[in-house]
Design a protein around this motif. Structure first.
Motif, short mmCIF file in Angstrom:
data_model
loop_
_atom_site.label_atom_id
_atom_site.label_comp_id
_atom_site.label_asym_id
_atom_site.label_seq_id
_atom_site.Cartn_x
_atom_site.Cartn_y
_atom_site.Cartn_z
N LEU A 1 0.84 -1.54 0.01
CA LEU A 1 0.33 -0.34 -0.31
C LEU A 1 0.78 1.27 -0.42
O LEU A 1 2.19 1.11 0.47
CB LEU A 1 -0.62 -0.06 0.92
CG LEU A 1 -2.00 -0.97 0.88
CD1 LEU A 1 -2.36 -1.28 2.52
CD2 LEU A 1 -2.59 -0.36 -0.19
N PRO A 2 -0.11 2.30 -0.58
CA PRO A 2 1.80 3.46 -0.65
C PRO A 2 1.94 4.33 1.16
O PRO A 2 2.72 4.62 1.02
CB PRO A 2 0.38 4.36 -1.21
CG PRO A 2 -0.99 3.24 -1.07
CD PRO A 2 -0.82 2.63 -0.69
N LYS A 3 1.11 4.14 1.64
CA LYS A 3 2.32 3.97 3.04
C LYS A 3 2.56 2.82 4.33
O LYS A 3 2.82 3.21 5.29
CB LYS A 3 0.96 4.63 4.32
CG LYS A 3 0.37 5.74 3.99
CD LYS A 3 -0.77 6.79 4.46
CE LYS A 3 -1.18 7.76 3.89
NZ LYS A 3 -2.49 8.10 4.89
N GLY A 4 3.43 2.01 3.24
CA GLY A 4 4.19 1.14 4.07
C GLY A 4 3.00 0.21 4.17
O GLY A 4 4.19 -0.91 4.80
N LYS A 5 2.06 0.14 4.40
CA LYS A 5 1.50 -1.42 4.95
C LYS A 5 1.03 -2.72 3.90
O LYS A 5 1.31 -2.13 2.53
CB LYS A 5 -0.19 -1.17 5.58
CG LYS A 5 0.00 -0.27 6.09
CD LYS A 5 -1.05 0.22 7.81
CE LYS A 5 -1.08 0.85 8.88
NZ LYS A 5 -1.99 0.92 9.60
#
Length: 102
Positions: free
Chosen positions: A19-23
């Motif tokens: 995902l974009p935020k690292g998750k």
């Protein structure tokens, strides 16, 4: 060895979806929860609706997880524009000569 087959929403993707935020999204349930938590305007985008349909088909009808992964990846990257790179080395296709013409 446990021979139980995992089915439904607990099935894992072959590779987690970043995902974009690292998750990451590891299971079908993770992806479904991510989609349902999106803002309404984004959630109702055709790409996300198609991704959710793919998730439902895979989870409820035991389809291939790759189909759901592709749907989610397409929705995540729907604003990314593909750019043709003309600086690449040219291929040799179409320039081959037959042995008799050498």
């Amino acid at each position: 060895m446990n021979s139980r087959v995992i089915s439904g929403w607990a099935r894992k993707f072959d590779e987690p979806i970043p995902l974009p935020k690292g998750k990451t999204l590891a299971t079908l349930r993770d992806a479904a929860q991510y989609i349902t938590k999106l803002p309404k305007a984004e959630h109702e985008a055709p790409e996300w609706q198609a991704a959710m349909e793919a998730l439902l088909l895979v989870a409820e009808h035991n389809g291939p997880t790759m189909m759901a992964r592709i749907g989610v990846m397409r929705a995540l990257n729907r604003h990314v524009q593909r750019v043709f790179n003309s600086d690449r080395k040219e291929t040799h296709w179409g320039r081959r000569k037959l042995a008799r013409d050498r």
